[in-house]
Design a protein around this motif. Sequence first.
Motif, mmCIF file in Angstrom:
data_model
loop_
_atom_site.group_PDB
_atom_site.id
_atom_site.type_symbol
_atom_site.label_atom_id
_atom_site.label_comp_id
_atom_site.label_asym_id
_atom_site.label_seq_id
_atom_site.Cartn_x
_atom_site.Cartn_y
_atom_site.Cartn_z
ATOM 1 N N GLY A 27 30.840 52.376 15.120
ATOM 2 C CA GLY A 27 29.727 53.136 15.670
ATOM 3 C C GLY A 27 28.380 52.784 15.071
ATOM 4 O O GLY A 27 27.344 53.291 15.526
ATOM 5 N N LEU A 28 28.378 51.916 14.054
ATOM 6 C CA LEU A 28 27.121 51.559 13.394
ATOM 7 C C LEU A 28 26.373 50.498 14.194
ATOM 8 O O LEU A 28 26.879 49.394 14.412
ATOM 9 C CB LEU A 28 27.401 51.043 11.982
ATOM 10 C CG LEU A 28 26.178 50.649 11.157
ATOM 11 C CD1 LEU A 28 25.303 51.860 10.864
ATOM 12 C CD2 LEU A 28 26.602 49.976 9.844
ATOM 13 N N SER A 29 25.190 50.813 14.625
ATOM 14 C CA SER A 29 24.355 49.860 15.362
ATOM 15 C C SER A 29 22.903 50.275 15.214
ATOM 16 O O SER A 29 22.592 51.391 14.774
ATOM 17 C CB SER A 29 24.734 49.834 16.843
ATOM 18 O OG SER A 29 24.385 51.060 17.470
ATOM 19 N N MET A 30 22.016 49.392 15.575
ATOM 20 C CA MET A 30 20.597 49.719 15.550
ATOM 21 C C MET A 30 20.321 50.921 16.462
ATOM 22 O O MET A 30 19.529 51.805 16.133
ATOM 23 C CB MET A 30 19.773 48.517 15.982
ATOM 24 C CG MET A 30 19.892 47.299 15.067
ATOM 25 S SD MET A 30 19.171 47.553 13.430
ATOM 26 C CE MET A 30 17.417 47.388 13.809
ATOM 27 N N TYR A 47 11.636 48.454 10.434
ATOM 28 C CA TYR A 47 12.110 48.734 9.081
ATOM 29 C C TYR A 47 13.294 47.879 8.648
ATOM 30 O O TYR A 47 13.432 47.540 7.465
ATOM 31 C CB TYR A 47 12.506 50.211 8.984
ATOM 32 C CG TYR A 47 11.384 51.156 9.316
ATOM 33 C CD1 TYR A 47 10.418 51.489 8.372
ATOM 34 C CD2 TYR A 47 11.264 51.701 10.597
ATOM 35 C CE1 TYR A 47 9.371 52.351 8.681
ATOM 36 C CE2 TYR A 47 10.223 52.565 10.917
ATOM 37 C CZ TYR A 47 9.278 52.884 9.951
ATOM 38 O OH TYR A 47 8.246 53.729 10.266
ATOM 39 N N VAL A 48 14.179 47.566 9.575
ATOM 40 C CA VAL A 48 15.347 46.739 9.247
ATOM 41 C C VAL A 48 15.494 45.640 10.291
ATOM 42 O O VAL A 48 15.153 45.832 11.461
ATOM 43 C CB VAL A 48 16.649 47.580 9.175
ATOM 44 C CG1 VAL A 48 16.628 48.503 7.977
ATOM 45 C CG2 VAL A 48 16.859 48.378 10.448
ATOM 46 N N ALA A 49 16.055 44.522 9.859
ATOM 47 C CA ALA A 49 16.124 43.352 10.742
ATOM 48 C C ALA A 49 17.293 43.417 11.719
ATOM 49 O O ALA A 49 17.183 42.993 12.864
ATOM 50 C CB ALA A 49 16.222 42.086 9.911
ATOM 51 N N ASP A 50 18.437 43.953 11.244
ATOM 52 C CA ASP A 50 19.636 43.922 12.079
ATOM 53 C C ASP A 50 20.711 44.825 11.486
ATOM 54 O O ASP A 50 20.484 45.505 10.481
ATOM 55 C CB ASP A 50 20.160 42.484 12.199
ATOM 56 C CG ASP A 50 20.275 41.797 10.835
ATOM 57 O OD1 ASP A 50 20.452 42.500 9.819
ATOM 58 O OD2 ASP A 50 20.180 40.554 10.788
ATOM 59 N N ARG A 51 21.886 44.809 12.107
ATOM 60 C CA ARG A 51 22.996 45.631 11.632
ATOM 61 C C ARG A 51 23.428 45.222 10.224
ATOM 62 O O ARG A 51 23.828 46.061 9.419
ATOM 63 C CB ARG A 51 24.181 45.508 12.594
ATOM 64 C CG ARG A 51 25.405 46.287 12.080
ATOM 65 C CD ARG A 51 26.650 46.026 12.884
ATOM 66 N NE ARG A 51 27.828 46.233 12.069
ATOM 67 C CZ ARG A 51 28.825 47.062 12.366
ATOM 68 N NH1 ARG A 51 28.791 47.781 13.469
ATOM 69 N NH2 ARG A 51 29.866 47.171 11.568
#
Length: 208
Positions: A27-30, A47-51
């Motif tokens: 379930g973890l995704s951008m 803030y973050v580039a990717d998973r």
Amino acid sequence: MPRPRSLSTDQLAAAALTVVDRGGLSGLSMRTVAGELGMSTMGLYRYVADRDELERLVVDRVFDAVDAGPPAGGPWERQVEDLVERVRKAFAEHPAVVALTLVHRHRSRGALRWAEALLAVLGDAGFADRERLVALRALFSYLVGALQLEHLGPLAGAGTQRLAGLPPDEFPHTTANARYAQHVTADEEFTEGLRMLLRGLSPTAGRP
């Protein structure tokens, strides 16, 4: 959807960990983390580039709860046991994160601080350079493997019952082991397994 003016690393990590605790790693995704934060997916890319970066934040978040201070005195084996149990306790609350530690352990400062404390204990016990390397990896491998077994394939349960029900003439040792396993707690399995491993680890300087 309104977008927060700014987000701290702690807020990002907390949101990502909440997503994992609720829905597992799948379930973890951008998108899901952005939804948890009440912002657009594109906004999260500020803030973050990717998973992959989200995964590192999650590992950091859990390891930040691990006390990396020197363990209490006593035999080196007891000190190692103390340090390992600290990690087990922290990850018991977030079992889905265990699988991420193998990939991100070298990039997590919390994991590195814990490893540093463990290496210090091994060094003080007389483990030479190569011995420390092997001992650290053996202990970390045991810790990760045992945690996954504890939370994804515990001794008690339907799987063990199926093993106990196998034809005993074909699988005599497996069925006997499975029957016995139903009476061993997770704490007993973890601690006794760790102590078996520690009995096999010893510094060259301390051998007769």
